[in-house]
Design a protein around this motif. Structure first.
Motif, mmCIF file in Angstrom:
data_model
loop_
_atom_site.group_PDB
_atom_site.id
_atom_site.type_symbol
_atom_site.label_atom_id
_atom_site.label_comp_id
_atom_site.label_asym_id
_atom_site.label_seq_id
_atom_site.Cartn_x
_atom_site.Cartn_y
_atom_site.Cartn_z
ATOM 1 N N TYR A 109 -9.083 14.418 5.501
ATOM 2 C CA TYR A 109 -8.786 13.015 5.255
ATOM 3 C C TYR A 109 -8.142 12.843 3.892
ATOM 4 O O TYR A 109 -8.533 13.464 2.919
ATOM 5 N N THR A 110 -7.152 11.976 3.792
ATOM 6 C CA THR A 110 -6.474 11.725 2.524
ATOM 7 C C THR A 110 -6.516 10.245 2.208
ATOM 8 O O THR A 110 -6.451 9.395 3.094
ATOM 9 N N ILE A 111 -6.623 9.932 0.932
ATOM 10 C CA ILE A 111 -6.547 8.543 0.477
ATOM 11 C C ILE A 111 -5.086 8.185 0.297
ATOM 12 O O ILE A 111 -4.334 8.916 -0.342
ATOM 13 N N ALA A 112 -4.684 7.062 0.856
ATOM 14 C CA ALA A 112 -3.282 6.666 0.804
ATOM 15 C C ALA A 112 -2.819 6.481 -0.633
ATOM 16 O O ALA A 112 -3.568 6.041 -1.498
ATOM 17 N N THR A 113 -1.541 6.843 -0.887
ATOM 18 C CA THR A 113 -0.996 6.709 -2.239
ATOM 19 C C THR A 113 0.271 5.873 -2.249
ATOM 20 O O THR A 113 0.993 5.874 -3.229
ATOM 21 N N GLY A 114 0.572 5.186 -1.170
ATOM 22 C CA GLY A 114 1.811 4.422 -1.098
ATOM 23 C C GLY A 114 1.760 3.152 -1.922
ATOM 24 O O GLY A 114 0.734 2.763 -2.473
ATOM 25 N N SER A 115 2.916 2.462 -1.977
ATOM 26 C CA SER A 115 3.023 1.228 -2.753
ATOM 27 C C SER A 115 2.787 -0.016 -1.908
ATOM 28 O O SER A 115 2.836 -1.128 -2.414
ATOM 29 N N ILE A 116 2.547 0.168 -0.600
ATOM 30 C CA ILE A 116 2.264 -0.976 0.271
ATOM 31 C C ILE A 116 0.916 -1.573 -0.120
ATOM 32 O O ILE A 116 -0.077 -0.866 -0.246
ATOM 33 N N ARG A 117 0.882 -2.882 -0.288
ATOM 34 C CA ARG A 117 -0.332 -3.547 -0.759
ATOM 35 C C ARG A 117 -1.251 -3.880 0.423
ATOM 36 O O ARG A 117 -1.487 -5.045 0.763
ATOM 37 N N ASP A 118 -1.767 -2.811 1.034
ATOM 38 C CA ASP A 118 -2.624 -2.966 2.203
ATOM 39 C C ASP A 118 -4.096 -2.707 1.870
ATOM 40 O O ASP A 118 -4.890 -2.394 2.748
ATOM 41 N N CYS A 119 -4.446 -2.804 0.592
ATOM 42 C CA CYS A 119 -5.829 -2.591 0.156
ATOM 43 C C CYS A 119 -6.319 -3.821 -0.611
ATOM 44 O O CYS A 119 -5.523 -4.619 -1.100
ATOM 45 N N VAL A 120 -7.624 -3.971 -0.696
ATOM 46 C CA VAL A 120 -8.212 -5.016 -1.527
ATOM 47 C C VAL A 120 -9.251 -4.378 -2.442
ATOM 48 O O VAL A 120 -9.906 -3.387 -2.086
ATOM 49 N N ARG A 121 -9.365 -4.962 -3.609
ATOM 50 C CA ARG A 121 -10.360 -4.501 -4.582
ATOM 51 C C ARG A 121 -11.424 -5.569 -4.741
ATOM 52 O O ARG A 121 -11.113 -6.745 -4.954
ATOM 53 N N LEU A 122 -12.674 -5.179 -4.601
ATOM 54 C CA LEU A 122 -13.807 -6.069 -4.811
ATOM 55 C C LEU A 122 -14.388 -5.779 -6.193
ATOM 56 O O LEU A 122 -14.766 -4.635 -6.483
ATOM 57 N N ARG A 123 -14.450 -6.785 -7.039
ATOM 58 C CA ARG A 123 -14.952 -6.594 -8.398
ATOM 59 C C ARG A 123 -16.092 -7.564 -8.671
ATOM 60 O O ARG A 123 -16.043 -8.721 -8.273
ATOM 61 N N GLY A 124 -17.133 -7.049 -9.353
ATOM 62 C CA GLY A 124 -18.292 -7.882 -9.674
ATOM 63 C C GLY A 124 -19.376 -7.844 -8.621
ATOM 64 O O GLY A 124 -20.193 -8.772 -8.526
#
Length: 701
Positions: free
Chosen positions: A438-453
């Protein structure tokens, strides 16, 4: 001195500057009043009634005290301190007994609180000793209930209720505060001595002079109604310090068990076992009383908890602890080659060990290797004090730490080292890995979200509940909890969504939505940005900062796909994750397949500020089992071999934070490992393979 048949009683009453009645002594306020009178039982004669004010260090009287006693700070400021008052008490009692032709006596008080919860704790804190007469007394409430069984229960008795039961006068305003109480108690005693009752005072309450040490076996039965947990103790406190905190209450033999943390050090808690539930209930009233400048919390505990800490099964430990009333000292940091003669020589003739070599107990691993810890017995406090002066002196090339210890701590340390191996192995069978890695994606497509706090207690379940309907749009293996270097949640997480649109919708819908008692910020980001943070970089309003492990020329290394690090063990899901919601499955269901988290470059793991948890999603680890077809494919794939047998993977816990691969391989020097066997199982870079195959040749970064 105490009479064997209690021919004379000294009826004693007291009050503090704080609570009165059932809460006497619960607020740590000092004694401000003592009233007493000698009673000769055979002749039914009495001595002079004495009333003495006591000057407290803190003359700020509570409102209840002012109202009930009528005393003022001005009047108390002219009184004598407690130690002087107690001296006068002894002199006046002896004088009154001489007049009555007696020499021995026993105290008699209204309940247990004055003796156990006021006098003993206060004199202990002020560092002066009580005379022997305060270690034995009659509880008038218990004696009254034994004489009149139909009266109210002991817990509900007061001087006034006892007087009402006997039809005696109950107008407290006729006399000064304290005087009426003592006179009424004397009248109650005379009623109990009448021909109709003919009560005999034969079994006084006792207060233990000192705490007795001793071993505890796991086979013992411990009543849960006798155990408390004390929390907030100074780390250097001993069992004697804890016994002093509970001065006046009777602790069972070997009843103090100091709790240790995972590293074998004291965690500021202790379990204390009392001789009965009555003593335990009195101990609970000392909640938030002080030990030095620290307040100590006191809670109920169970017998099972006490046995888990203090109980032992080792015959060697039982024999070592069989010598009673010994002072135990723990030695830590001994050279692994240290012998009994070395330890005795280190302590010297000024610190004679009880029984010589028999008074030494070395702590060892199950395979017999020394841990560097040992316990030593001394017959008296003086010898132990001499030994403690050698704290951090040198033996061989190492400095040795010495601490006071307890029988329970001996049991805990031995149980911990003897019950579990140094490097616990994971359960078998080894789980196959689905190819390709399995690999973690490294592309520039903004298909991720970051949860902070995120709350630090938040788990995968909480995140999925927080995501709501968007949970179905998460990619397989797309949830990444970000952990800090201690393996604890950092408050961040990354979620890989199926598309940039889905990520945008989640960020809009869930931003600043509440999770437990905190609001969580949700930002849309790319796989590349996620990778930077997972590898130790920072992502904020100022832009991206590379991880500390990479110099600027190597920054492009992040553009390559991540691989599973060679030194990472493959865990079963239940070894890494807490119990979660799982649909019921049959016993024959195949195991769930998962991966250890990938990293951008396996040699960078030691330097990253953060690393991801095992990647999971609602369709994988522990939530919904992987499709049976995927498991079957993993098991039958020719290019995915199972680890050869015999062999096992091990998990290392407690590594120093600066440990690198070199130190780990050096730790296992002399043990057989075959890195070639892992080539088909884990995708390796050429650099990583060369390190594993030739451990004496290192690549410096």
């Amino acid at each position: 001195m105490t009479a064997s048949h209690s021919d004379s009683l000294v009826v004693l009453f007291g009050a503090t500057a704080g609570a009165y009645g059932a809460k006497l002594g619960s607020d740590e306020r000092e004694l401000i009043l003592l009233v007493w009178q000698v009673v000769d039982l055979p002749s039914k004669k009495v001595g002079t009634l004495h009333k003495s004010l006591v000057k407290a260090d803190n003359l700020d009287l509570s409102e209840q005290c002012r109202k009930v006693s009528g005393l003022t700070p001005e009047g108390l400021s002219k009184a004598e301190p407690l130690d002087r008052v107690l001296q006068q008490f002894s002199q006046l009692v002896s004088s009154d007994l001489k007049v009555l032709g007696r020499s021995a006596y026993t105290l008699c008080s209204d309940g247990q609180l004055l003796i156990r919860q006021v006098l003993h704790p206060e004199t202990s804190k002020k560092n002066f000793l009580l005379s022997d007469c305060f270690y034995s007394f009659y509880d008038l409430r218990k004696e009254f209930h034994a004489c009149y069984p139909s009266s109210a229960t002991v817990k509900d008795q007061t001087i006034k209720t006892m007087a009402e039961y006997l039809g005696l006068g109950t107008d407290e305003t006729e006399e000064d505060f304290g005087v009426w109480q003592v006179k009424t108690m004397v009248a109650i005693i005379f009623s109990m001595l009448s021909e109709s009752c003919n009560h005999i005072f034969t079994e006084p309450e006792t207060v233990k002079y000192k705490y007795e040490t001793g071993p505890c076996s796991k086979s013992e039965t411990v009543d849960s109604e006798t155990v408390i947990r004390a929390r907030g103790l100074p780390w250097q406190s001993s069992d004697q310090d804890i016994a002093r905190f509970f001065k006046g209450l009777n602790i069972a033999k070997g009843g103090v068990a100091l709790c240790l943390n995972a590293q074998g050090r004291r965690n500021g808690e202790a379990l204390v076992r009392f001789v009965n539930s009555e003593q335990r209930d009195l101990a609970l009233e000392r909640h938030k009383h002080h030990m030095g400048s620290r307040y100590i919390e006191v809670y109920k505990a169970t017998g099972e908890e006490f046995l888990k800490i203090a109980g032992g099964t080792s015959n060697e430990v039982a024999q070592f602890l069989s010598k009673e009333n010994q002072v135990i000292i723990r030695m830590r940091g001994l050279p692994f080659t240290a012998t009994q003669e070395d330890v005795l020589g280190f302590l010297g003739p000024e610190c004679p060990v009880t029984g010589g070599k028999e008074g030494l107990l070395f702590v060892k691993y199950p395979d017999g290797r020394p841990t560097g810890d040992a316990f030593v017995l001394f017959s008296c406090e003086e010898y132990a004090q001499h030994a403690l002066k050698k704290h951090k002196e040198i033996l061989g090339k190492r400095y040795i730490e010495l601490f006071r210890s307890t029988a329970a701590e001996v049991q805990q340390v031995l149980n911990r080292y003897m019950s579990t191996p140094l490097i616990p192995t994971l359960p078998t069978p080894i789980i196959p890995v689905i190819p390709p890695p399995y690999t973690i994606a490294t592309g520039s497509i903004r298909d991720c979200v970051r949860l902070r706090g995120l709350p630090y207690t938040a788990g995968i379940d909480d995140i999925l509940e927080f995501m709501g309907d968007a949970t179905g749009d998460i990619k397989p293996h797309g949830v990444h909890m970000v952990l800090n270097q201690q393996g604890r949640p950092s408050g961040d997480a990354f979620i890989q969504m199926k598309s940039a649109d889905k990520a945008f919708m989640v960020a809009q819908k869930c931003h600043k939505k509440m999770m437990k008692d905190r609001y969580v910020e949700v930002f849309q980001c790319s796989g590349e940005e996620m990778n930077f943070v997972l590898m130790g970089g920072t992502l904020n309003r100022s832009g991206l900062s590379p991880p500390p492990c990479l110099s600027p020329p190597a920054y492009a290394a992040f553009q390559t796909a991540a691989v599973i690090p060679a030194e990472a063990a493959l865990y079963q899901p239940q070894a890494l994750l807490p119990a979660t919601r799982t649909p019921q499955a049959s016993a024959a269901a195949p195991p769930t397949v998962t991966y250890y988290p990938a990293q951008a470059a396996q040699l960078y793991m030691n330097y990253t500020a953060y690393y991801p948890s095992p990647p999971v999603s609602p369709t994988t680890v522990g939530y919904i089992a992987a499709p049976p077809g995927a498991v079957a494919a993993a098991a039958t794939a020719t290019h995915t071999p199972i680890l050869p047998q015999p062999g096992a993977l091990v998990r290392m816990q407690g590594l120093p934070y600066n440990t690198g691969m070199k130190e780990i391989l050096s730790f296992f020097q002399g043990y057989q490992y075959a890195p070639d066997d892992y080539n088909g199982l884990i995708q390796l870079s050429d650099q990583a393979r060369s390190v594993l195959q030739a451990p004496k040749e290192w690549v410096c970064l």
